[in-house]
Design an enzyme around this catalytic site. Structure first.
Site, PDB file in Angstrom:
ATOM      1  N   SER A 138      44.570  43.273  31.345  1.00 34.03           N
ATOM      2  CA  SER A 138      43.824  44.408  30.785  1.00 34.03           C
ATOM      3  C   SER A 138      44.805  45.540  30.509  1.00 34.03           C
ATOM      4  O   SER A 138      45.818  45.683  31.213  1.00 34.03           O
ATOM      5  CB  SER A 138      42.778  44.901  31.778  1.00 34.03           C
ATOM      6  N   TYR A 151      40.389  47.806  39.979  1.00 26.56           N
ATOM      7  CA  TYR A 151      40.402  46.947  38.785  1.00 26.56           C
ATOM      8  C   TYR A 151      41.772  47.016  38.114  1.00 26.56           C
ATOM      9  O   TYR A 151      42.388  45.985  37.805  1.00 26.56           O
ATOM     10  CB  TYR A 151      39.304  47.386  37.809  1.00 26.56           C
ATOM     11  N   LYS A 155      44.578  43.964  37.639  1.00 25.19           N
ATOM     12  CA  LYS A 155      45.084  43.495  36.352  1.00 25.19           C
ATOM     13  C   LYS A 155      46.614  43.653  36.260  1.00 25.19           C
ATOM     14  O   LYS A 155      47.298  42.847  35.636  1.00 25.19           O
ATOM     15  CB  LYS A 155      44.368  44.218  35.211  1.00 25.19           C
TER      16      LYS A 155
HETATM   17  P1  NDP Z   1      31.879  39.515  31.079  1.00 25.06           P
HETATM   18  O1  NDP Z   1      31.284  40.162  32.268  1.00 25.06           O
HETATM   19  O2  NDP Z   1      31.046  39.297  29.883  1.00 25.06           O
HETATM   20  O3  NDP Z   1      32.517  38.122  31.474  1.00 25.06           O
HETATM   21  C1  NDP Z   1      33.024  37.840  32.719  1.00 25.06           C
HETATM   22  C2  NDP Z   1      32.937  36.348  32.919  1.00 25.06           C
HETATM   23  O4  NDP Z   1      33.532  36.033  34.183  1.00 25.06           O
HETATM   24  C3  NDP Z   1      31.503  35.850  32.939  1.00 25.06           C
HETATM   25  O5  NDP Z   1      31.427  34.661  32.205  1.00 25.06           O
HETATM   26  C4  NDP Z   1      31.252  35.584  34.415  1.00 25.06           C
HETATM   27  O6  NDP Z   1      30.373  34.484  34.517  1.00 25.06           O
HETATM   28  C5  NDP Z   1      32.641  35.196  34.900  1.00 25.06           C
HETATM   29  N1  NDP Z   1      32.847  35.429  36.321  1.00 25.06           N
HETATM   30  C6  NDP Z   1      32.788  36.589  37.001  1.00 25.06           C
HETATM   31  N2  NDP Z   1      33.023  36.377  38.299  1.00 25.06           N
HETATM   32  C7  NDP Z   1      33.257  35.051  38.439  1.00 25.06           C
HETATM   33  C8  NDP Z   1      33.559  34.211  39.534  1.00 25.06           C
HETATM   34  N3  NDP Z   1      33.681  34.704  40.770  1.00 25.06           N
HETATM   35  N4  NDP Z   1      33.729  32.883  39.312  1.00 25.06           N
HETATM   36  C9  NDP Z   1      33.595  32.377  38.075  1.00 25.06           C
HETATM   37  N5  NDP Z   1      33.311  33.111  36.995  1.00 25.06           N
HETATM   38  C10 NDP Z   1      33.134  34.438  37.176  1.00 25.06           C
HETATM   39  O7  NDP Z   1      33.145  40.420  30.733  1.00 25.06           O
HETATM   40  P2  NDP Z   1      34.341  40.255  29.696  1.00 25.06           P
HETATM   41  O8  NDP Z   1      34.099  39.141  28.774  1.00 25.06           O
HETATM   42  O9  NDP Z   1      34.596  41.597  29.170  1.00 25.06           O
HETATM   43  O10 NDP Z   1      35.527  39.894  30.687  1.00 25.06           O
HETATM   44  C11 NDP Z   1      36.370  38.753  30.533  1.00 25.06           C
HETATM   45  C12 NDP Z   1      37.744  39.110  31.046  1.00 25.06           C
HETATM   46  O11 NDP Z   1      38.321  40.111  30.207  1.00 25.06           O
HETATM   47  C13 NDP Z   1      37.752  39.685  32.458  1.00 25.06           C
HETATM   48  O12 NDP Z   1      38.852  39.193  33.170  1.00 25.06           O
HETATM   49  C14 NDP Z   1      37.897  41.169  32.208  1.00 25.06           C
HETATM   50  O13 NDP Z   1      38.453  41.833  33.301  1.00 25.06           O
HETATM   51  C15 NDP Z   1      38.816  41.157  31.000  1.00 25.06           C
HETATM   52  N6  NDP Z   1      38.858  42.390  30.227  1.00 25.06           N
HETATM   53  C16 NDP Z   1      37.763  42.847  29.554  1.00 25.06           C
HETATM   54  C17 NDP Z   1      37.845  44.001  28.811  1.00 25.06           C
HETATM   55  C18 NDP Z   1      36.702  44.548  28.035  1.00 25.06           C
HETATM   56  O14 NDP Z   1      36.823  45.656  27.487  1.00 25.06           O
HETATM   57  N7  NDP Z   1      35.578  43.852  27.940  1.00 25.06           N
HETATM   58  C19 NDP Z   1      39.101  44.775  28.728  1.00 25.06           C
HETATM   59  C20 NDP Z   1      40.192  44.207  29.469  1.00 25.06           C
HETATM   60  C21 NDP Z   1      40.056  43.050  30.180  1.00 25.06           C
HETATM   61  P3  NDP Z   1      29.294  34.250  35.680  1.00 25.06           P
HETATM   62  O15 NDP Z   1      28.639  35.576  35.931  1.00 25.06           O
HETATM   63  O16 NDP Z   1      28.398  33.221  35.090  1.00 25.06           O
HETATM   64  O17 NDP Z   1      30.070  33.742  36.835  1.00 25.06           O
END
Ligand code: NDP
Length: 280
Positions: A138, A151, A155
């Protein structure tokens, strides 16, 4: 012909947001995809819609992560790419108010989850003599003041882990890179505001206007933007790219402020200088 024809990929956290678009893009480019996350209904729906395989798993639990890799090898005989995308936000609170259990939870998913994925996928890739690991970091790991403390720390750890792993695994034919997204329209912000996961996914549209003004490119970042970078890093086209962090942030971390604000600021300064000179 797709960029990922014949490749087998594991994507963690594919049930929403960036992960879901990575899964879609990988399928479109010819990969066979196994996705892992906790929400069963969303995972099964994607299985049906995209023809991928879903394994219910919590990335912070070693037995779950091992099972994801084992099932993938059982089904497809190899693992060419692992995308460690699963991640969670942490509360926007002062360090003086931080709850210690939250630190463990966030580091458990965002850092231990990545390390576990690599621990179990790397042996398969090493035995193949080839593989590509893509970690999702991130911009919050690169700059202060963009997100919550823990967070950001998690990252930053992912970015450092990427470089360290690239040193070891690169020698064995396995590349390890990172993508650091900027502000991307996903449900993670709704979750951070306290909404339940699927509800957060359904209200992402409200983020678009605000996110369009954060970086030089005048539109909100989308999960598809990150997915295209993941396709590149997973493909053979990036065969000499190792240990890198690619910021997919519309230029957010490359500039201090926008050009228009800079031009206006300089014009105002020039006027003050001229006014002061005229009064001499
Ligand atoms: P979402 O919340 O939409 O996606 C997160 C995903 O991670 C979900 O599919 C969730 O699925 C899964 N997840 C969370 N915890 C667990 C766990 N313990 N085990 C397995 N799966 C897990 O957010 P984003 O798509 O935005 O995030 C995706 C990545 O991008 C993350 O690492 C986030 O930190 C990173 N990111 C996002 C940014 C943004 O602006 N959106 C910016 C920078 C980085 P489920 O709940 O079904 O387990």
């Amino acid at each position: 012909m797709g960029a990922l024809d014949g490749k087998v990929a594991i994507v963690t956290g594919g049930t929403s947001g960036i992960g879901e678009k990575i899964v879609e893009a990988f399928v479109a480019q010819g990969a066979k995809v196994v996705m892992a996350a906790r929400r069963e209904d969303e995972g099964r729906a994607l299985e049906k819609r995209l023809g991928v395989r879903f394994v219910r798993a919590d990335v912070a639990v070693e037995a779950d992560v091992k099972a994801v890799v084992d099932r993938t090898v059982e089904w497809f005989g190899r693992v060419d790419c692992l995308v460690n995308n699963a991640g969670i936000p942490s509360p926007m609170v002062s360090i003086t108010e931080i709850d210690i259990a939250t630190i463990d939870q966030v580091l458990g998913v965002n850092v231990r989850g990545v390390a576990l994925g690599v621990k179990h996928a790397a042996p398969v890739m090493i035995s193949q003599g080839t593989g590509s690991i893509v970690n999702i970091g991130s911009v919050a790991g690169l700059r202060g003041g963009l997100s919550a403390h823990i967070y950001g720390a998690s990252k930053g750890a992912v970015q450092a882990l990427t470089r360290s792993l690239a040193a070891e695994l690169g020698e064995k034919g396995v590349r390890v890179n990172c993508i650091s997204p900027g502000a991307i329209v996903t449900g993670i912000f709704g979750k951070n505001a306290g909404l339940e996961g699927s509800k957060a996914d359904r209200v992402v549209g409200v983020l678009k206007e605000g996110f369009a003004t954060i970086q030089p490119i005048p539109r909100a970042g989308l999960p598809e933007d990150v997915a295209q970078a993941a396709v590149f890093l997973a493909s053979d086209g990036s065969g000499f790219v190792n240990g890198q962090d690619i910021a997919v942030d519309g230029g957010q971390t490359s500039v201090t402020r926008g050009w228009s604000a800079t031009v206006a600021g300089r014009a105002a300064m020039a006027k003050r200088i001229k006014d002061a000179a005229a009064a001499l």
